[in-house]
Design an enzyme around this catalytic site. Sequence first.
Site, PDB file in Angstrom:
ATOM      1  N   CYS A 126      -7.209  -6.326  -0.364  1.00 13.57           N
ATOM      2  CA  CYS A 126      -6.103  -6.084   0.720  1.00 13.57           C
ATOM      3  C   CYS A 126      -5.861  -4.951   0.655  1.00 13.57           C
ATOM      4  CB  CYS A 126      -4.624  -7.192   0.023  1.00 13.57           C
ATOM      5  SG  CYS A 126      -3.326  -8.147   1.791  1.00 13.57           S
ATOM      6  N   HIS A 144      -7.815 -11.571  -0.706  1.00 12.62           N
ATOM      7  CA  HIS A 144      -7.267 -12.023  -2.273  1.00 12.62           C
ATOM      8  C   HIS A 144      -8.626 -13.191  -2.887  1.00 12.62           C
ATOM      9  CE1 HIS A 144      -3.560  -9.810  -2.776  1.00 12.62           C
ATOM     10  NE2 HIS A 144      -3.686  -9.953  -1.654  1.00 12.62           N
ATOM     11  N   SER A 200       0.787  -1.206   0.007  1.00  9.46           N
ATOM     12  CA  SER A 200      -0.201  -0.293  -0.600  1.00  9.46           C
ATOM     13  C   SER A 200       0.403   1.389  -0.222  1.00  9.46           C
ATOM     14  CB  SER A 200      -0.822  -0.052   1.108  1.00  9.46           C
ATOM     15  OG  SER A 200      -0.248  -0.007   2.980  1.00  9.46           O
ATOM     16  N   GLU A 203      -9.098 -12.841  -5.648  1.00  5.75           N
ATOM     17  CA  GLU A 203      -8.209 -13.014  -7.338  1.00  5.75           C
ATOM     18  C   GLU A 203      -8.042 -14.403  -7.578  1.00  5.75           C
ATOM     19  OE1 GLU A 203      -7.150 -11.031  -5.364  1.00  5.75           O
ATOM     20  OE2 GLU A 203      -5.060 -10.772  -5.856  1.00  5.75           O
TER      21      GLU A 203
HETATM   22  N1  GLN Z   1       1.448  -5.703   3.839  1.00  2.00           N
HETATM   23  C1  GLN Z   1       0.329  -5.313   2.326  1.00  2.00           C
HETATM   24  C2  GLN Z   1       0.472  -3.665   2.581  1.00  2.00           C
HETATM   25  O1  GLN Z   1       0.511  -3.498   3.964  1.00  2.00           O
HETATM   26  C3  GLN Z   1      -0.710  -5.731   1.727  1.00  2.00           C
HETATM   27  C4  GLN Z   1      -0.269  -7.050   1.211  1.00  2.00           C
HETATM   28  C5  GLN Z   1      -1.840  -7.896   0.162  1.00  2.00           C
HETATM   29  O2  GLN Z   1      -1.926  -6.858  -0.287  1.00  2.00           O
HETATM   30  N2  GLN Z   1      -0.909  -8.800  -0.077  1.00  2.00           N
HETATM   31  O3  GLN Z   1       0.471  -2.642   2.009  1.00  2.00           O
END
Ligand code: GLN
Length: 187
Positions: free
Chosen positions: A80, A172, A51, A174
Amino acid sequence: MSGRLVGVLALQGGVAEHARMIESLGHRPRLVRRVGDLEGIEALVLPGGESTTLRRLLAAFDLTEAIEDAARRVPTLGTCAGLILLATLGVLDVDVERNAFGPQVDSATTRLPWKGGSVVAAFIRAPRITRVGHGVRVCSTWRGVGRNGSGPAIVGVEQGEGEERILGVSFHPELTGDTTIHRDLLG
Ligand code: GLN
């Protein structure tokens, strides 16, 4: 041409898997890398990834405001890191704790409730939702043990109605071949 035109933010992360799933449901994915790519889209997907990187790339590509606008205008799904993005941008009224279920080695696939049905979900360094605003409905919880205490943790939510609907999931969908969440988004 049939199906809906679905924008998939394509700066980083699990883009291809979402695009394939959208296609398998008879819709048309469009990879979004510039503001102009959002024109005419009828739904939007923000994939998982990382992110902080996603936020930086959004800013670098001058896409932050346009994605915010689009997420308010068309049905939107964040998975996520995409969920984290929706929370950070303030379009989905939740707070999240990043990496709430431990490191990559603690990844898990499990069946979760989703609105009276169920969905097979993959968790990879997933966030959990620590606060939901008034207009936000909880659709999924998981008893996966978080870093800050045991479950059940909120891992799937929905906000708004119709074109303003936003779905946010920690996992996820997908990656498991389960189309429940995408069908919910796209009808
Ligand atoms: N841990 C990631 C984050 O904080 C997110 C993980 C993911 O999208 N699989 O951005």
